[in-house]
Design a protein around this motif. Sequence first.
Motif, mmCIF file in Angstrom:
data_model
loop_
_atom_site.group_PDB
_atom_site.id
_atom_site.type_symbol
_atom_site.label_atom_id
_atom_site.label_comp_id
_atom_site.label_asym_id
_atom_site.label_seq_id
_atom_site.Cartn_x
_atom_site.Cartn_y
_atom_site.Cartn_z
ATOM 1 N N MET A 1 0.851 -1.183 0.000
ATOM 2 C CA MET A 1 0.000 0.000 0.000
ATOM 3 C C MET A 1 0.894 1.242 0.000
ATOM 4 O O MET A 1 1.822 1.349 0.777
ATOM 5 N N LYS A 2 0.595 2.165 -0.889
ATOM 6 C CA LYS A 2 1.375 3.407 -0.950
ATOM 7 C C LYS A 2 1.058 4.289 0.249
ATOM 8 O O LYS A 2 -0.030 4.230 0.818
ATOM 9 N N ARG A 3 2.026 5.129 0.601
ATOM 10 C CA ARG A 3 1.939 5.958 1.800
ATOM 11 C C ARG A 3 1.888 7.435 1.401
ATOM 12 O O ARG A 3 2.698 7.907 0.612
ATOM 13 N N ILE A 4 0.952 8.150 2.031
ATOM 14 C CA ILE A 4 0.842 9.599 1.853
ATOM 15 C C ILE A 4 1.108 10.271 3.198
ATOM 16 O O ILE A 4 0.476 9.938 4.201
ATOM 17 N N ALA A 5 2.032 11.214 3.214
ATOM 18 C CA ALA A 5 2.292 12.040 4.389
ATOM 19 C C ALA A 5 1.635 13.399 4.141
ATOM 20 O O ALA A 5 1.807 13.992 3.070
ATOM 21 N N ILE A 6 0.901 13.879 5.133
ATOM 22 C CA ILE A 6 0.139 15.115 4.993
ATOM 23 C C ILE A 6 0.524 16.077 6.117
ATOM 24 O O ILE A 6 0.454 15.719 7.292
ATOM 25 N N ASP A 7 0.899 17.275 5.741
ATOM 26 C CA ASP A 7 1.212 18.331 6.706
ATOM 27 C C ASP A 7 -0.091 18.844 7.330
ATOM 28 O O ASP A 7 -1.177 18.645 6.782
ATOM 29 N N MET A 8 0.059 19.544 8.459
ATOM 30 C CA MET A 8 -1.121 20.086 9.136
ATOM 31 C C MET A 8 -1.378 21.554 8.797
ATOM 32 O O MET A 8 -2.382 21.886 8.184
ATOM 33 N N ASP A 9 -0.466 22.444 9.217
ATOM 34 C CA ASP A 9 -0.706 23.886 9.087
ATOM 35 C C ASP A 9 -0.750 24.312 7.626
ATOM 36 O O ASP A 9 0.162 24.032 6.852
ATOM 37 N N ASP A 10 -1.830 24.973 7.262
ATOM 38 C CA ASP A 10 -2.105 25.456 5.918
ATOM 39 C C ASP A 10 -2.279 24.342 4.898
ATOM 40 O O ASP A 10 -2.273 24.585 3.691
ATOM 41 N N VAL A 11 -2.454 23.121 5.389
ATOM 42 C CA VAL A 11 -2.806 21.990 4.520
ATOM 43 C C VAL A 11 -4.118 21.385 5.039
ATOM 44 O O VAL A 11 -5.116 21.422 4.340
ATOM 45 N N LEU A 12 -4.106 20.863 6.242
ATOM 46 C CA LEU A 12 -5.347 20.401 6.869
ATOM 47 C C LEU A 12 -6.047 21.538 7.609
ATOM 48 O O LEU A 12 -7.268 21.591 7.658
ATOM 49 N N ALA A 13 -5.255 22.414 8.202
ATOM 50 C CA ALA A 13 -5.773 23.494 9.040
ATOM 51 C C ALA A 13 -5.587 24.844 8.353
ATOM 52 O O ALA A 13 -4.571 25.081 7.703
ATOM 53 N N ASP A 14 -6.548 25.724 8.512
ATOM 54 C CA ASP A 14 -6.501 27.068 7.916
ATOM 55 C C ASP A 14 -5.698 28.017 8.807
ATOM 56 O O ASP A 14 -6.195 29.046 9.277
ATOM 57 N N THR A 15 -4.443 27.683 9.006
ATOM 58 C CA THR A 15 -3.589 28.404 9.942
ATOM 59 C C THR A 15 -3.364 29.854 9.528
ATOM 60 O O THR A 15 -3.369 30.752 10.371
ATOM 61 N N SER A 16 -3.169 30.112 8.253
ATOM 62 C CA SER A 16 -2.940 31.495 7.803
ATOM 63 C C SER A 16 -4.111 32.405 8.133
ATOM 64 O O SER A 16 -3.912 33.579 8.468
ATOM 65 N N ILE A 17 -5.324 31.876 8.053
ATOM 66 C CA ILE A 17 -6.502 32.685 8.387
ATOM 67 C C ILE A 17 -6.447 33.090 9.859
ATOM 68 O O ILE A 17 -6.699 34.245 10.216
#
Length: 174
Positions: free
Chosen positions: A1-17
Motif C-alpha cells: 500500500m502506498k503511503r501519503i504524508a500530509i502536513d497540518m498547518d495550511d494543509v489540513l488546518a486554515d492556519t494562515s486565516i
Amino acid sequence: MKRIAIDMDDVLADTSIKIIDQINNRLNKSYQHADLVQSDELKLAFYEDYQANNQFLWEPGFFLDIAVKEDAIDVVKKLQEKYEVFIVSAATEFPESMKEKLIWLEQHFPFIGWKHTVFCGHKYMIQADFLIDDHEKNLASFTGKPILYSALHNLHIHDYDRVSTWKEVGHLFL
C-alpha cells in the motif's frame, strides 16, 4: 500500500486565516486573505507586521481552534481506504503546539490516530510515496513525489505539482 504524508498547518488546518486574525486583532489592522493574495505590496506589509508580532505562535491555545480546510476530513477518510496516511508536522518548532495539535487531530480526524501522527523538526527523514505540504523546504528534500498545497506564502513557487483545495487532492489521488 502506498503511503501519503500530509502536513497540518495550511494543509489540513486554515492556519494562515488564524494568523491574519491574530495580527488584525493585536495591531488593529484589517488585512483580508483575498487582498493579500492580490497585492504583493500589501502582502509585504503584512509579513513585516507578522515577523515583528508573531509571539502568539508560542502562546498556549493558539493551535487548538484553527478551522479545518474545507473537504479535508472527507477526503482524508477516503484516502485511508486506498493509502496508508500519516499526518506529519514540524510541531517541535512550537512546543506548546504538540499537545494542542494532538487534541485538534483527535477532534477533527479521530480516525487517523496517534500511531499515524509524526511530529518532527525536519521532514527530510519521512519515508512516504507522497508528501502534501505548503513549504518548499519540506518538499525539496523529500525523496518521494512532492505535492505543494497552495498557501499565501507559496504562490510564487512553480516547481511542484500543486493543489489548492481538498477536492483537488481527491481528484489527484482517488
